[in-house]
Each structure stands twice: as structure tokens, then as C-alpha cells.
Design an enzyme around this catalytic site. Structure first.
Site, PDB file in Angstrom:
ATOM      1  CG  LEU A 508      -2.007  -0.971   1.325  1.00 15.37           C
ATOM      2  CD1 LEU A 508      -2.871  -1.064   2.814  1.00 15.37           C
ATOM      3  CD2 LEU A 508      -3.080  -0.866   0.202  1.00 15.37           C
ATOM      4  N   GLY A 509       2.033   1.147   0.593  1.00 14.63           N
ATOM      5  CA  GLY A 509       2.911   2.543   0.695  1.00 14.63           C
ATOM      6  C   GLY A 509       3.884   2.023   1.666  1.00 14.63           C
ATOM      7  N   GLY A 511       5.274   3.454   4.898  1.00 16.23           N
ATOM      8  CA  GLY A 511       5.233   4.242   6.129  1.00 16.23           C
ATOM      9  C   GLY A 511       6.761   4.896   6.825  1.00 16.23           C
ATOM     10  CG  PHE A 513       7.404   3.488  12.160  1.00 16.14           C
ATOM     11  CD1 PHE A 513       8.059   3.865  12.796  1.00 16.14           C
ATOM     12  CD2 PHE A 513       6.001   4.320  11.716  1.00 16.14           C
ATOM     13  CE1 PHE A 513       8.067   4.961  13.853  1.00 16.14           C
ATOM     14  CE2 PHE A 513       5.867   5.495  12.610  1.00 16.14           C
ATOM     15  CZ  PHE A 513       6.750   5.813  13.684  1.00 16.14           C
ATOM     16  N   GLY A 514       8.196   1.668   7.717  1.00 19.83           N
ATOM     17  CA  GLY A 514       8.652   0.263   6.977  1.00 19.83           C
ATOM     18  C   GLY A 514       7.335   0.190   5.922  1.00 19.83           C
ATOM     19  N   PRO A 515       7.483  -0.739   5.234  1.00 19.47           N
ATOM     20  CG  PRO A 515       8.109  -2.475   3.718  1.00 19.47           C
ATOM     21  CD  PRO A 515       8.538  -1.537   4.839  1.00 19.47           C
ATOM     22  CE  LYS A 530       2.395   2.230   9.941  1.00 19.44           C
ATOM     23  NZ  LYS A 530       1.226   3.195   9.752  1.00 19.44           N
ATOM     24  CG  ASP A 627       3.701  12.371  12.285  1.00 17.54           C
ATOM     25  OD1 ASP A 627       3.700  13.496  11.604  1.00 17.54           O
ATOM     26  OD2 ASP A 627       4.441  11.216  11.496  1.00 17.54           O
TER      27      ASP A 627
END
Ligand SMILES: *[C@@H]1O[C@H](CO)[C@@H](O)[C@H](O)[C@H]1NC(C)=O
Ligand SMILES: *[C@@H]1O[C@H](CO)[C@@H](O)[C@H](O)[C@H]1NC(C)=O
Ligand SMILES: *[C@@H]1O[C@H](CO)[C@@H](O)[C@H](O)[C@H]1NC(C)=O
Ligand SMILES: *[C@@H]1O[C@H](CO)[C@@H](O)[C@H](O)[C@H]1NC(C)=O
Ligand SMILES: *[C@@H]1O[C@H](CO)[C@@H](O)[C@H](O)[C@H]1NC(C)=O
Ligand SMILES: *[C@@H]1O[C@H](CO)[C@@H](O)[C@H](O)[C@H]1NC(C)=O
Ligand SMILES: *[C@@H]1O[C@H](CO)[C@@H](O)[C@H](O)[C@H]1NC(C)=O
Ligand SMILES: *[C@@H]1O[C@H](CO)[C@@H](O)[C@H](O)[C@H]1NC(C)=O
Ligand SMILES: CC(=O)N[C@H]1CO[C@H](CO)[C@@H](O)[C@@H]1O
Length: 820
Positions: A508-509, A511, A513-515, A530, A627
């Protein structure tokens, strides 16, 4: 009649048996040959690969190749005569009297291809092995693994498990992949992939003779510019550099999987596919290059490519564009130069940079036994040495140094490496001063946090007293759960299966912190997984506690955390899946933005406000998000907003430091001034971010990189000026001429957002007040001057601006990094 037909059947069966027996041999001896148009092919013992004649695509040329026997889609993995096709069906393959494979055509008159092995012997025989390797070996010499010749040494466009990509230095053999020119033409295209031989070797993709992509040097665990995802359910990989050989190789964890890497001349991608049994199709697993920043040397010398920035090229900290003019017109080729020139004679120093793909290592030097200190002094001795780092990041040992300008650097917030870059002594000394500043900042913020905790504790106690009944629950929070009973734990295999083995198609993308991967559990529930490729710096128990606490936070405007998955060092958070993705994909998009009319926008603003209020006040944890931004607000199928990533700030960075790094969570353009400059965070810094988010939803403009033709103010400044001039509705481009009632609502929202972004935290309303103001009709106070409204504030990406995700290192930063 009956007997005759059964006789015929028996004979037919016998024939079939016989022909099977004949045609499925896996070896070729001196007396045998394989004819085009004949029935004979070579088939590996386990039936997975087959060698024979074929015509690719719509071409009528004939080639000898190897393909998968056990899948219905003809997929050729190796071609013998790729550059020398046979134009009729006269070809045949045999062993000649020197024991070499020869492919001849034209009634034995033309040799089209030959294995040309100098080692060949009279007693040689050919064999197609289960790995897909066609080998020549001594007939008597079974299973020794020593071959007179093997096709794995002469790859076409495909790297199979077990193949080596790179050099055998003993015989000067360079194994490289090169793409087929087209699906009809297997001859070598100009898109190639191999190992670049140098002191610090790395994998390189070339387009013609030009570098196109590099993997970055091997760091003991992976390639410096490789995938962030270390969890890999499908294959092992390794890079061998032992003086005799230098190569990359991979092998499957489960041999029943079928996977291949192929170079693609059409797309200029190196693609990794896995075969899907159920679908009977190849599923794309990963591609390289992955994104724009993977483009070789995109940003020039000392330029840093950061995907989340616009434009992507930024100078490294303490560097400025060599030619600001061309840099600003997006020509980055001239790169960047140091703010303060080097002064080798007087002695330079080094500044540490983190989270990077290491620069092009063509002009580098390596000693694997030196430690970092020896490395530093080695580099210091030579004025043209520009940087150094460890070659093995696990043990922080070994020494790699770079000569000349550093190029092809990019940022990986989650997985990059550290490198020490040569700087003027005055720059590297500055860090000491900033460290002191840092310490003061930390002390300050610790006292603030303590203060907050005290207050929280006090309120908590009072509440507990008042409510009385909830003691048990409260105790649990204090002491943490004793058992894992409450922890919704997912098996790693469950997540791997749900996400198609972390397939590229499911991604999906990426982030901070990781994919993040989309998945479907066996019961049909859709999830977003995540992966946390960055170490949280937390122990396993703290991590589990944190997950338990966060899963208990439930509100219709928060994304639900379903649980987590822990596999060794690796951690994955499992969330419910939001089909409409994030808010930023709507409000900043010309076409999708139209789907959000004003009443929808208003209800989204109210939803976010309620979610944030719950985090701040109503939940048992009193979480400061830290955030909040448009990409952290997801939309469900009915376009209800749900805040995501809350609580992560507690897990990562939290208030701890890991080693010598201090992590700061936050995003430029959203951060409150006191958080950005002094590291002070509170519910009021979230209120500031909320105010920015509101302005973005109202205006459809990004706060980051906002620019206006008439002035150089930030989005806040723009809104503030319009407000002062008495025409706040100028903030929205096309005012929906719906009703004047609406304009009142919009005015109200602008007023509230300006109240939220006021300079002083104490002036800003609490989220409870915001929710009240959004719902009521009473008159609102006039906002005071906002924080950061001038364009030149630290939020304007300047030449030395930093990455969006501020995971940074205290050594490289002075006033721009924010301790907590
Ligand atoms: C096939 O190639 C040979 C030379 O390799 C040439 O002499 C012959 O004319 C070609 N035949 C056709 C049909 O193109
Ligand atoms: C191939 O060569 C043989 C002799 O070497 C000859 O008898 C035969 O006619 C040739 N076939 C063709 C198709 O040229
Ligand atoms: C082709 O030549 C080889 C020797 O080089 C011989 O063994 C083979 O029988 C010949 N085949 C034909 C069809 O002439
Ligand atoms: C390998 O995969 C097959 C099919 O997916 C499975 O049945 C088998 O248990 C797996 N083997 C191992 C060792 O995981
Ligand atoms: C290259 O990519 C194109 C488009 O995705 C695809 O159609 C083609 O089959 C690929 N070629 C190879 C050799 O995988
Ligand atoms: C099968 O392939 C289709 C597309 O061809 C894809 O949408 C689907 O997810 C695949 N199913 C599995 C189980 O991989
Ligand atoms: C590498 O460093 C070690 C320790 O400093 C030294 O003994 C050795 O000679 C060095 N090797 C080379 C090739 O420079
Ligand atoms: C510094 O390193 C460069 C590149 O390896 C080399 O050519 C040069 O001779 C070295 N200079 C000194 C003083 O060692
Ligand atoms: C431009 C600049 O600041 N140069 C400094 C480099 O470092 C030396 C001391 O090592 C200073 O004297 C220079 O002023």
C-alpha cells in the site's frame, strides 16, 4: 474385434511408455542428439525443467532453450544461441568429439553455437539438472559438483535460485544478466545487471554502458540501498566476496515455490516473480528500481534524494547547491557543495549522517579488519578521502572510505546507514556545542514530561476515586498485563499468506517505519499490515504492553489496531483496512477533491476533532499523537475519517534514546513552533497540527511547500493575511455558491483553525473547546498572530532542509534538530 481394439490400446500404451522412456531422459551422451522437430527433449529428473527447440513470441526463428516443464505458461529461462538464431528447422544439438555441446544447422554445415569449454573431455556427457542448470560433466564423475561447463555460468535474462550473479576471479568469468531485446527476440538487449568489481563491490544495473541503478555496497546483512523489508518469507540471499569469487545469489526457503528474477527491456525493471499455483499465473513480487530516487545519481554530488520531499532532491545538511539557479530549476546535476570549504592542512573533522544509501563506491577502498576509529584516521590522512563508514553494520566493524565527490545518495528513513563525511573542522566542532544545547533541551523536556505525568497521575487518581469501580482496570495499566492472554497475536504465516507473501502487488505504501501491505485474512477480513523495519528500541515486553494498550483504544474516528505479529526481531502491526486510503489523496487531488463537498469536509473536520479529543482526554492513556497530518487520516467506505498511527510516537522515539540517536517524530508543515524548536510537545502541539490540517482541508492546499504567486508567506501566513484583510473566504479557490449558511460555517472553520495555530500554546483552545466551537453557534474569539506564518520560517524547505520524517541523529544537527 474386441481383442483387436484392446491389442491396439496395449500397443498404444506401450508406445507411449516407450516414447516417454526415450524422450524424458535428463542426459545427452556422445551418440545422441536433439533434433528440431524431433520428439526428443531433455527433461530434468524431477520434471521441472525442459530443454529443446522453440520459437519465441511471434518469431519463426528457432532457438535452443530451457523452460519450466511443470507450468502451463511457456517461460524460457535460458537460451543457447540467443544471438544466433536458426532460420529454418534444420538445427540439431549434439555432443561433438571434443565433448562439447554444438548446435548446428544447414544440414550440418553451420555451427550456430557451441559450449566451447576448454576443459571438455571425450567421456563428457550433458545433463539437465533439477535446478535448471545444463551441465557438461565427466561421465564417471557423478555428483561432484565440478563441471566442465554449465549454463549457469552464461545466464540469459533470468536468475534462477542457486545461480551466481558476478565474478569468478580465478578464471575471470563475469556472469551478468541481459534482457531480451523484445519478446520475439532473445538476443542481448542493452539493459544488463551484474556485479561491479571494485574494492567495495556492489550490484549495478546498466543501460548500455551507463549506470542505471546500484544496489549500494553489502553491509553484512543486505545491500545499503536494498529493500527495507528484512522479513522475507520467500528466499534467502547472500553476497559472497572471498577473494576468489564476488557474487550475489539467492535460494528458496521452500523448494516447492517457483520464483525467478528477470531483466525486462520493455520496462527497464529487474523483476522478481513467483508462480501462483491457484491462479496459474506469474505474480510480480518486486521490481528494481523501485522509485524515482533509485535513479542513478539523480541529485548530483552531495545531493540527497528524499521521496517524501518536493522536489525530491535536497542538499545534505550543511551543504548548499553549487549552482542555486540550475538547482531551483530542477537541474540537480551540478550537485551541492559544503557551506564551509574544507581545510585539509589545518585539519578537518567528520560529521555523521544517518539513514542513507551509501554513495557510489567506485572510488573506494576497504579493509575488513579495521575498526571505525582506525578507519577515521585512515581517512583523515588523505586529503582526497571524503567519507568513511563500517563495512559490517552488525558488528560496526570493517572500514570503507570514499575518494572524491559522493554521488547517488538517497534517504531511507527506516533502513538507511550511517556515514561520516569530511567537513571543515569548525563544522564538526559545532556538534559539541549543539550536544550541550541538546542536553539542556532533553533535561527541559524531561521535566516537562515529568510534570505532565504528575498532572496526569493526579487527574487519574481523582477520577479513580470519583468513579471508584474501575480500579482493577487501572491497576492493569499501571503494572502492565502479566500474561500475553490479552495480546491479539497473529502468526507470521497468517500474515504472509494474507498478503500473498508480502507481494509487491499488495504493497500500500511506505510508512515512516517500513512498508505497509494490504491483506485478506482467511475469514475474509481485510487488513493493513504495517511492518516495523526500524527497531523500536523497546524490549519485547514493553512493545507487547504498548500494543495491548493501543488495541484497547476504540473510537469511531480511530483506525482500529487488531493486533500484532512478532517474529524474532521483526514486528508487524495489523490494522483494519481502510478502502478509501488517506485524506491527502482526496483533498490535494484536483479530481478526487471534487468528491468532497463542503458538508462532507465539515463532517470530516468534526470527526478528526472528536478522534483527537478522545486521544487527548477521553481515552485512558491520554495520548499526544505528535504526527497528525492528512496522510495519517484514513477514510472508511462511507468517508468517515479515522486517525491512524496514534501511539506510535510512544513506541518509537517515545522518550528514550537508542544508542546515540534521538528520534523525533513529526512532519514539517504540521509541527508546532515550540515542538519544532524546543522539542516541547503537549496536547497543544497536536492542536496546532489540527489547525494546519483544517486549513488544508478548507483550502485544498498543502501546508508543505505552499507557494502563492503574490507573496512568499506560508499557508498559515496566507490565511492570516486574508483574515486581517477581512476576506478569509479567499482561502478557498472556488466558493461553492450553495448557500450563505455555508459561508458562515466556512468562516467559522477558518476562525477556529487560526485559533488553533496561534503562536503560544496557552492561547490555543483545547480539543474539547474545538469540538464545542465546531458544534455551537456562539461568537468566537479573534485569533492572535499565528506561529510560523512567515515564509522564511524553518518550515520552508530551504536548500539545507531536512527530510519529512524526522528520524535524525543528534550529531548532524544543530538548531534544526529537536530533542525531546
Ligand atoms: C537462412 O540463413 C542462411 C545463412 O545462415 C541463408 O543462406 C539462407 O538463405 C536463409 N534462409 C532463409 C529462408 O532466410
Ligand atoms: C544433407 O547432406 C547429405 C549428405 O551429407 C545429403 O545426402 C542430403 O541430401 C542433404 N540434405 C539436404 C536437405 O540438403
Ligand atoms: C553431422 O556431423 C557429425 C560430425 O561432425 C556427424 O556425427 C553427424 O552424423 C552428421 N549429421 C548429419 C545429419 O549429417
Ligand atoms: C512448502 O510449501 C508447500 C506448499 O505450499 C507446503 O505443503 C510445505 O509444507 C512447505 N514446506 C515447508 C518446509 O514449509
Ligand atoms: C516485461 O514487462 C512487460 C510489461 O509488464 C511484460 O508484458 C513482459 O512480459 C515483461 N517481459 C519479461 C521478459 O518478463
Ligand atoms: C489471482 O490473480 C488476480 C489477477 O490476475 C488477482 O487479483 C488475485 O488476487 C489473484 N489471487 C491470488 C490468490 O493470488
Ligand atoms: C587492514 O588493517 C589491518 C589492521 O589495521 C592491518 O593489519 C592490515 O594490514 C590492513 N590490510 C590492508 C590490506 O591494508
Ligand atoms: C590519497 O588517495 C588517493 C586515491 O586512492 C591516492 O591516489 C593518493 O595517492 C592518496 N594520497 C596520499 C597522500 O596518500
Ligand atoms: C569557512 C570556514 O569556516 N573555514 C574554517 C575551516 O576550519 C578552519 C579551522 O580548521 C577555520 O580556520 C576556517 O575558518
Amino acid at each position: 474385434m474386441d481383442t483387436l481394439s484392446s491389442m491396439l490400446i496395449i500397443i498404444a500404451n506401450l508406445l507411449l511408455l516407450f516414447s516417454r522412456f526415450c524422450n524424458t531422459a535428463n542426459t545427452l551422451t556422445l551418440s545422441q542428439s536433439i533434433r528440431d522437430g524431433g520428439t526428443r527433449t531433455l527433461v530434468s529428473k524431477d520434471g521441472s525443467f525442459e530443454l529443446g527447440f522453440f520459437s519465441p513470441g511471434s518469431s519463426r526463428n528457432r532457438y535452443v532453450g530451457i523452460w519450466y516443464k511443470n507450468i502451463p505458461v511457456r517461460t524460457v529461462v535460458w537460451v543457447a544461441n540467443r544471438n544466433n538464431p536458426i532460420n529454418d528447422s534444420s538445427g540439431f544439438l549434439m555432443l561433438d568429439n571434443t565433448g562439447n555441446f554444438v548446435l548446428v544447422s544447414n544440414n550440418n554445415s553451420t555451427v550456430v553455437w557451441s559450449s566451447n569449454s576448454k576443459k571438455a573431455a571425450q567421456s563428457a556427457m550433458g545433463e539437465l539438472q533439477d535446478s535448471g542448470n545444463l551441465v557438461l560433466r565427466d561421465e564417471k564423475d557423478d555428483n561432484s559438483g565440478i563441471y566442465l561447463w554449465q549454463s549457469f555460468d552464461y545466464p540469459s535474462d533470468t536468475l534462477l535460485p542457486g545461480m551466481k550473479l558476478g565474478w569468478d576471479l580465478r578464471i575471470g568469468l563475469d556472469r551478468r544478466l541481459s534482457a531480451w531485446k523484445s519478446p520475439d527476440d532473445p538476443s542481448s538487449g542493452d539493459f544488463t545487471w551484474g556485479t561491479q568489481l571494485q574494492s567495495n563491490p556492489e550490484l549495478v544495473m546498466w543501460k548500455g554502458s551507463k549506470k542505471y541503478y546500484r544496489s549500494g555496497p553489502w553491509n553484512g546483512i543486505g545491500f545499503s540501498g536494498g529493500l527495507a523489508l528484512r522479513i522475507n518469507p520467500v528466499f534467502y540471499f547472500d553476497f559472497v566476496d572471498d577473494g576468489e569469487e564476488v557474487y550475489y545469489t539467492y535460494n528458496l526457503k521452500n523448494k516447492s515455490l517457483i520464483t525467478r528474477i528477470v531483466m525486462n527491456q520493455t520496462t527497464y525493471f529487474r523483476q522478481r516473480y513467483t508462480w501462483n499455483e491457484i491462479n496459474q499465473t506469474w505474480v510480480l513480487y518486486a521490481t528494481v528500481p523501485r522509485d524515482y530516487c533509485d535513479t542513478y545519481n539523480l541529485c548530483g554530488a552531495y545531493g540527497n534524494c528524499i521521496m517524501s520531499q518536493s522536489p525530491v532532491c535536497q542538499c545534505l545538511e550543511k551543504f548548499t547547491p553549487r549552482s542555486p539557479e540550475s538547482w531551483n530549476s530542477m537541474d540537480w546535476s551540478k550537485g551541492c557543495v559544503r557551506n564551509k570549504p574544507l581545510d585539509c592542512q589545518k585539519g578537518d573533522g567528520f560529521v555523521k549522517y544517518v539513514g542513507l544509501k551509501l554513495p557510489d563506491a567506485t572510488n573506494s577502498w576497504v579493509n575488513k579488519t579495521m575498526n571505525l576509529k582506525e578507519c577515521r584516521s585512515k581517512c583523515l590522512q588523505n586529503c582526497s578521502c571524503m567519507a568513511y563508514t563500517a563495512t559490517n553494520i552488525k558488528e560496526r566493524s570493517g572500514c570503507a572510505v570514499w575518494f572524491g565527490d559522493l554521488i547517488d545518495i538517497r534517504q531511507f528513513p527506516a533502513a538507511g546507514q550511517e556515514i561520516y563525511i569530511r567537513m571543515n573542522a569548525s563544522e564538526s566542532k559545532a556538534k559539541a556545542a549543539s550536544n550541550i544545547k541538546m542536553a539542556v533541551g532533553i533535561a527541559l523536556s524531561i521535566s516537562v514530561v515529568c510534570g505532565m505525568l504528575l498532572v496526569a497521575y493526579y487527574i487519574f487518581k481523582r477520577k479513580a476515586k470519583l468513579i471508584g469501580g474501575n480500579r482493577e482496570e487501572n491497576d492493569q495499566i499501571d503494572s502492565g498485563p502479566k500474561e500475553d492472554l490479552e495480546l491479539p497475536l497473529f502468526q507470521f504465516t497468517t500474515i504472509a499468506k494474507a498478503t500473498n507473501g508480502f507481494s509487491f502487488n499488495n504493497k500500500l505504501g511506505e510508512g515512516g517505519f517500513g512498508p505497509v501491505y494490504k491483506g485478506t485474512l482467511e475469514d475474509g477480513q481485510e487488513i493493513a499490515a504495517k511492518t516495523l523495519s526500524r527497531s523500536s528500541g523497546q524490549g519485547l515486553n514493553e512493545f507487547k504492553n504498548e500494543v495491548i494498550l493501543i488495541t484497547k483504544l476504540q473510537h469511531r474516528n480511530l483506525v482500529k489496531l487488531l493486533g500484532c505479529c512478532i517474529q524474532g526481531e521483526e514486528k508487524i502491526l495489523v490494522y483494519e483496512y481502510m478502502p478509501n486510503k488517506s485524506l491527502d489523496s482526496f483533498i490535494f487531488d484536483q479530481t478526487r477533491g471534487k468528491l468532497l463537498d463542503w458538508s462532507k469536509r465539515f463532517s470530516i473536520i468534526c470527526g478528526i476533532a472528536r478522534g483527537l479529543l478522545y486521544l487527548h482526554q477521553d481515552s485512558r492513556l491520554r495520548i499526544v499523537h505528535r504526527d497528525l497530518k492528512a496522510s495519517n487520516v484514513l477514510l472508511d467506505k462511507d468517508m468517515n475519517p479515522k486517525i491512524s498511527d496514534f501511539g506510535l510516537a510512544r513506541m518509537f522515539g517515545g522518550d528514550q534514546t537508542e544508542g546515540n540517536t534521538t528520534r523525533v517524530v513529526g512532519t514539517y508543515g504540521y509541527m508546532a513552533p515550540e515542538y519544532a524548536t524546543d522539542g516541547l510537545f503537549s496536547v497543544k502541539s497536536d492542536v496546532f497540527s489540527f489547525g494546519i490540517l483544517m486549513l488544508e482541508i478548507i483550502s485544498g492546499k498543502k501546508s508543505r511547500g505552499f507557494c502563492h504567486p503574490d507573496h512568499s508567506l506560508s499557508l498559515i501566513g496566507h490565511a492570516w493575511r486574508l483574515w486581517k484583510d477581512g476576506k478569509p473566504l479567499g482561502l478557498i479557490e472556488a466558493f461553492p455558491g450553495e448557500s450563505c449558511n455555508l459561508s458562515e460555517v466556512i468562516m467559522r472553520c477558518i476562525n477556529i483553525s487560526l485559533l488553533c495555530v496561534q503562536q503560544h500554546p496557552d492561547d490555543r483552545p483545547s480539543m474539547a473547546t474545538v469540538v464545542w466551537m465546531l458544534g455551537g453557534e456562539n461568537t468566537l474569539p479573534q485569533p492572535k498572530e499565528p506561529g510560523f506564518f512567515k515564509g522564511s520560517g524553518p518550515f520552508r524547505p530551504s536548500s539545507s532542509s531536512k527530510n519529512t520524517e524526522l528520524f535524525s541523529n543528534n550529531e548532524i544537527t544543530s538548531s534544526l534538530l529537536y530533542p525531546r
